[in-house]
Design a protein around this motif. Structure first.
Motif, PDB file in Angstrom:
ATOM      1  N   GLN A 105      12.137 157.287 -87.505  1.00 24.35           N
ATOM      2  CA  GLN A 105      13.497 156.939 -87.083  1.00 24.35           C
ATOM      3  C   GLN A 105      13.504 156.410 -85.646  1.00 24.35           C
ATOM      4  O   GLN A 105      14.192 155.440 -85.344  1.00 24.35           O
ATOM      5  N   ILE A 106      12.762 157.061 -84.781  1.00 27.46           N
ATOM      6  CA  ILE A 106      12.675 156.635 -83.383  1.00 27.46           C
ATOM      7  C   ILE A 106      12.072 155.236 -83.307  1.00 27.46           C
ATOM      8  O   ILE A 106      12.601 154.350 -82.629  1.00 27.46           O
ATOM      9  N   GLN A 107      10.977 155.045 -84.029  1.00 28.88           N
ATOM     10  CA  GLN A 107      10.316 153.745 -84.016  1.00 28.88           C
ATOM     11  C   GLN A 107      11.256 152.656 -84.525  1.00 28.88           C
ATOM     12  O   GLN A 107      11.319 151.565 -83.945  1.00 28.88           O
ATOM     13  N   THR A 108      12.014 152.925 -85.568  1.00 27.96           N
ATOM     14  CA  THR A 108      12.956 151.942 -86.109  1.00 27.96           C
ATOM     15  C   THR A 108      14.028 151.586 -85.093  1.00 27.96           C
ATOM     16  O   THR A 108      14.342 150.403 -84.895  1.00 27.96           O
ATOM     17  N   LEU A 109      14.601 152.583 -84.426  1.00 28.65           N
ATOM     18  CA  LEU A 109      15.619 152.317 -83.403  1.00 28.65           C
ATOM     19  C   LEU A 109      15.071 151.451 -82.278  1.00 28.65           C
ATOM     20  O   LEU A 109      15.720 150.498 -81.826  1.00 28.65           O
ATOM     21  N   LEU A 110      13.869 151.771 -81.810  1.00 28.73           N
ATOM     22  CA  LEU A 110      13.265 151.006 -80.715  1.00 28.73           C
ATOM     23  C   LEU A 110      12.952 149.574 -81.151  1.00 28.73           C
ATOM     24  O   LEU A 110      13.183 148.620 -80.405  1.00 28.73           O
ATOM     25  N   GLU A 111      12.420 149.435 -82.355  1.00 29.70           N
ATOM     26  CA  GLU A 111      12.123 148.092 -82.862  1.00 29.70           C
ATOM     27  C   GLU A 111      13.398 147.271 -83.058  1.00 29.70           C
ATOM     28  O   GLU A 111      13.425 146.076 -82.740  1.00 29.70           O
ATOM     29  N   ASP A 112      14.458 147.909 -83.553  1.00 26.69           N
ATOM     30  CA  ASP A 112      15.733 147.207 -83.731  1.00 26.69           C
ATOM     31  C   ASP A 112      16.279 146.736 -82.383  1.00 26.69           C
ATOM     32  O   ASP A 112      16.761 145.607 -82.256  1.00 26.69           O
ATOM     33  N   ALA A 113      16.210 147.599 -81.393  1.00 25.34           N
ATOM     34  CA  ALA A 113      16.697 147.229 -80.059  1.00 25.34           C
ATOM     35  C   ALA A 113      15.860 146.096 -79.470  1.00 25.34           C
ATOM     36  O   ALA A 113      16.402 145.133 -78.913  1.00 25.34           O
ATOM     37  N   ASP A 114      14.548 146.189 -79.598  1.00 26.27           N
ATOM     38  CA  ASP A 114      13.673 145.101 -79.113  1.00 26.27           C
ATOM     39  C   ASP A 114      14.014 143.779 -79.795  1.00 26.27           C
ATOM     40  O   ASP A 114      14.072 142.729 -79.153  1.00 26.27           O
ATOM     41  N   ARG A 115      14.249 143.829 -81.115  1.00 22.34           N
ATOM     42  CA  ARG A 115      14.563 142.611 -81.876  1.00 22.34           C
ATOM     43  C   ARG A 115      15.868 141.986 -81.396  1.00 22.34           C
ATOM     44  O   ARG A 115      15.956 140.778 -81.199  1.00 22.34           O
ATOM     45  N   ILE A 116      16.893 142.813 -81.174  1.00 23.83           N
ATOM     46  CA  ILE A 116      18.184 142.299 -80.701  1.00 23.83           C
ATOM     47  C   ILE A 116      18.021 141.639 -79.337  1.00 23.83           C
ATOM     48  O   ILE A 116      18.536 140.539 -79.090  1.00 23.83           O
ATOM     49  N   ILE A 117      17.293 142.283 -78.450  1.00 20.61           N
ATOM     50  CA  ILE A 117      17.080 141.722 -77.105  1.00 20.61           C
ATOM     51  C   ILE A 117      16.315 140.410 -77.207  1.00 20.61           C
ATOM     52  O   ILE A 117      16.688 139.412 -76.584  1.00 20.61           O
ATOM     53  N   PHE A 118      15.276 140.392 -78.022  1.00 17.17           N
ATOM     54  CA  PHE A 118      14.504 139.158 -78.177  1.00 17.17           C
ATOM     55  C   PHE A 118      15.333 138.054 -78.821  1.00 17.17           C
ATOM     56  O   PHE A 118      15.323 136.906 -78.360  1.00 17.17           O
ATOM     57  N   ASP A 119      16.070 138.382 -79.866  1.00 13.08           N
ATOM     58  CA  ASP A 119      16.894 137.376 -80.544  1.00 13.08           C
ATOM     59  C   ASP A 119      17.978 136.818 -79.625  1.00 13.08           C
ATOM     60  O   ASP A 119      18.352 135.654 -79.732  1.00 13.08           O
ATOM     61  N   THR A 120      18.481 137.627 -78.715  1.00 12.23           N
ATOM     62  CA  THR A 120      19.551 137.201 -77.816  1.00 12.23           C
ATOM     63  C   THR A 120      19.026 136.436 -76.615  1.00 12.23           C
ATOM     64  O   THR A 120      19.590 135.420 -76.223  1.00 12.23           O
ATOM     65  N   LEU A 121      17.926 136.923 -76.033  1.00 11.43           N
ATOM     66  CA  LEU A 121      17.438 136.373 -74.765  1.00 11.43           C
ATOM     67  C   LEU A 121      16.140 135.596 -74.877  1.00 11.43           C
ATOM     68  O   LEU A 121      15.755 134.904 -73.922  1.00 11.43           O
ATOM     69  N   GLY A 122      15.439 135.732 -76.003  1.00 14.56           N
ATOM     70  CA  GLY A 122      14.130 135.105 -76.109  1.00 14.56           C
ATOM     71  C   GLY A 122      13.103 135.786 -75.215  1.00 14.56           C
ATOM     72  O   GLY A 122      12.099 135.206 -74.839  1.00 14.56           O
ATOM     73  N   PHE A 123      13.352 137.030 -74.888  1.00 15.16           N
ATOM     74  CA  PHE A 123      12.496 137.817 -73.993  1.00 15.16           C
ATOM     75  C   PHE A 123      12.167 139.120 -74.689  1.00 15.16           C
ATOM     76  O   PHE A 123      13.067 139.812 -75.158  1.00 15.16           O
ATOM     77  N   ARG A 124      10.893 139.453 -74.768  1.00 13.30           N
ATOM     78  CA  ARG A 124      10.486 140.701 -75.405  1.00 13.30           C
ATOM     79  C   ARG A 124      10.301 141.776 -74.336  1.00 13.30           C
ATOM     80  O   ARG A 124       9.449 141.634 -73.461  1.00 13.30           O
ATOM     81  N   PRO A 125      11.127 142.829 -74.402  1.00 15.07           N
ATOM     82  CA  PRO A 125      10.983 143.903 -73.416  1.00 15.07           C
ATOM     83  C   PRO A 125       9.593 144.535 -73.485  1.00 15.07           C
ATOM     84  O   PRO A 125       9.035 144.680 -74.574  1.00 15.07           O
ATOM     85  N   THR A 126       9.063 144.884 -72.340  1.00 14.56           N
ATOM     86  CA  THR A 126       7.749 145.518 -72.296  1.00 14.56           C
ATOM     87  C   THR A 126       7.841 147.004 -71.957  1.00 14.56           C
ATOM     88  O   THR A 126       6.838 147.676 -71.913  1.00 14.56           O
ATOM     89  N   ALA A 127       9.062 147.471 -71.721  1.00 18.39           N
ATOM     90  CA  ALA A 127       9.254 148.890 -71.361  1.00 18.39           C
ATOM     91  C   ALA A 127      10.485 149.433 -72.063  1.00 18.39           C
ATOM     92  O   ALA A 127      11.402 148.700 -72.424  1.00 18.39           O
ATOM     93  N   ILE A 128      10.473 150.747 -72.214  1.00 16.89           N
ATOM     94  CA  ILE A 128      11.601 151.477 -72.789  1.00 16.89           C
ATOM     95  C   ILE A 128      11.940 152.584 -71.807  1.00 16.89           C
ATOM     96  O   ILE A 128      11.070 153.347 -71.399  1.00 16.89           O
ATOM     97  N   VAL A 129      13.197 152.631 -71.418  1.00 16.65           N
ATOM     98  CA  VAL A 129      13.619 153.689 -70.477  1.00 16.65           C
ATOM     99  C   VAL A 129      14.883 154.316 -71.017  1.00 16.65           C
ATOM    100  O   VAL A 129      15.794 153.645 -71.438  1.00 16.65           O
TER     101      VAL A 129
END
Length: 129
Positions: A105-129
């Motif tokens: 579940q944690i991995q899915t949430l983090l991957e979903d958030a990364d995907r949204i950020i990438f789809d919106t900005l074209g930038f893949r986050p390298t950190a999670i805080v």
């Protein structure tokens, strides 16, 4: 825990050197659409205008609809990785990852958030805080 005077002196010396050559970064959490949008954009603009590096914590579940905010973050990212970065601040900043959640579940949430950020900005986050 007591720090040795030598460690404190080295830390202060490194801090003063970093400040002298502007090797510092402002961490700015909870970047999201609409909520305090003007204030958030003003902080980002101030960093851009004053050559201060900034690290933006995007709440992915509340980001992407406010074109002014998206454009401001894109303008910041265009300055380069050493001046602006985006990190994953979760889907809603309310779920404390790990509180009774399965690893999947944690991995899915983090991957979903990364995907949204990438789809919106074209930038893949390298950190999670």
């Amino acid at each position: 825990m007591k720090l040795s005077p030598l460690i404190v002196a080295i830390a202060l010396l490194e801090l003063s050197r970093a400040l002298a050559v502007k090797e510092y970064i402002l961490r700015f959490d909870d970047v999201q659409d609409y909520y305090l949008a003007r204030e958030q954009q003003d902080v980002i603009s101030w960093c851009m205008d004053n050559d201060v590096a900034i690290s933006l914590g995007v709440i992915a579940g509340f980001f992407g609809s406010d074109t002014n905010m998206v454009n401001k973050v894109e303008d910041c990212l265009a300055r380069g990785w050493d001046k602006c970065e985006v990190f994953n601040h979760g889907m809603d900043a309310a779920n404390c990852l790990g509180d009774g959640m399965l690893v999947d579940q944690i991995q899915t949430l983090l991957e979903d958030a990364d995907r949204i950020i990438f789809d919106t900005l074209g930038f893949r986050p390298t950190a999670i805080v």
